[in-house]
Write an enzyme that holds these catalytic residues in place. Sequence first.
Site, PDB file in Angstrom:
ATOM      1  N   ASP A  83       0.148  -0.283  -0.749  1.00 35.54           N
ATOM      2  CA  ASP A  83      -1.112   0.360  -0.267  1.00 35.54           C
ATOM      3  C   ASP A  83      -0.913   2.002  -0.054  1.00 35.54           C
ATOM      4  OD1 ASP A  83       0.983  -0.111   1.807  1.00 35.54           O
ATOM      5  OD2 ASP A  83      -0.769   0.343   3.363  1.00 35.54           O
ATOM      6  N   GLU A 178       1.882  -1.271   4.717  1.00 30.31           N
ATOM      7  CA  GLU A 178       2.893  -0.483   5.358  1.00 30.31           C
ATOM      8  C   GLU A 178       2.492   0.578   6.017  1.00 30.31           C
ATOM      9  OE1 GLU A 178       5.839   2.706   5.687  1.00 30.31           O
ATOM     10  OE2 GLU A 178       4.099   2.786   4.578  1.00 30.31           O
TER      11      GLU A 178
END
Length: 411
Positions: A83, A178
């Site tokens: 991400d 994350e």
Amino acid sequence: MIDKQKLINRFISYVTVDTESDPESNTTPSTAKQWDLANALVEELKEIGMQDVTIDENAYIMATLPSNIDKEVPTIGFISHFDTTPDFTGKDVNPQIIENYSGQDIVLNEKENIILSPNDFEDLLLYKGQTLITTDGTTLLGADDKAGIAEIISAMEYLIKNPEIPHGKIRVGFTPDEEIGRGAHKFDVSKFGADWAYTMDGSQIGELEYENFNAAGAVVTVKGKIVHPGYAKGKMVNSMYIATDYINSLPRLETPEHTEDRQGFFHLYSIKGEVDSTKLQYIIRDHDREQFEARKEMMLKLASELNSQFEKEIITVEIKDQYFNMREKIEPVMHIVDIAEEAMKEAGITPLIKPIRGGTDGSQLSFMGLPCPNIFAGGHNFHGRYEYIPVESMQKAIEVIVKISKLVATK
């Protein structure tokens, strides 16, 4: 060692897929578009010859490179996240490739006069003569942490194609979310099955980190009273003024823009207010556990002091711990840091061992039973339009992964 153009192509294929995460979402992954890259990574891992390639219902990816030696050695892992931060847009990333960087200003966007300059970012001068990948000035790049993914996959591919290099069993893992603090929340440490791992999620070449902030989030809510302003005397309570008192009562110089190294801070990152109600959102950070606890207590005590001025409680503070300093989990197994340091030196890299002014999946994973120091991925200026990465740093990161794998197998 690693084909430069193939590495560039691999990295660009990742960063041009929008994988921005969303802190307001309750799903995992937090955005459906993260599946686009996750599913592609699964296929790529299979294509290069990795075994036991899996992706679960939350988009956590794991794969195995089986041992090619006869003796028993520890199983190690390498982990990155796919991400990108919601701090700046990752949609329609248009990377620019600057070959043989001259050390001068780089025009990212001529139309908007956006310049990447060594006058602002001195680290650029470390990479004169190298190949840089930059943004076009309108998005972030996504090297955090798609560089780490490119490096791990490239290293695994290299080991598969060069079976004469000894290595034990290696596990790789790629995670969603994350950037919003949830990357390790649903990571199955038992299934991963490694004795220890490394996150490839650092910045400048040479970085090796095994301590990070203790971290918490705080929401301060101030309740006011709205009445007609023409008849408000003695009746109106303006929550925004009280919120301002709260803000100004915290140590003004203990904020991100005034701190460095191991200094902690209070960071006010959001204010939403009206007369009737104001909400302040903070993050609290400190490397020292006792000082971290003292910071949380300070926020609660301040609310209590301000509440004492009113007939009823109008300020509430909700604090939630996010992660802790992994140093206490790494120090008992410092040989895993020593191995990474040795690998860097063998690769001709000067290790830069320093505390992380932030957190990685590794900090949470370490407390979940998987000790997990952090290694450089090579990028700079994460989370914004000035992000860039030298391709040569990515190549060195791949070399470090390969050397760590060999050292574990031959010690």
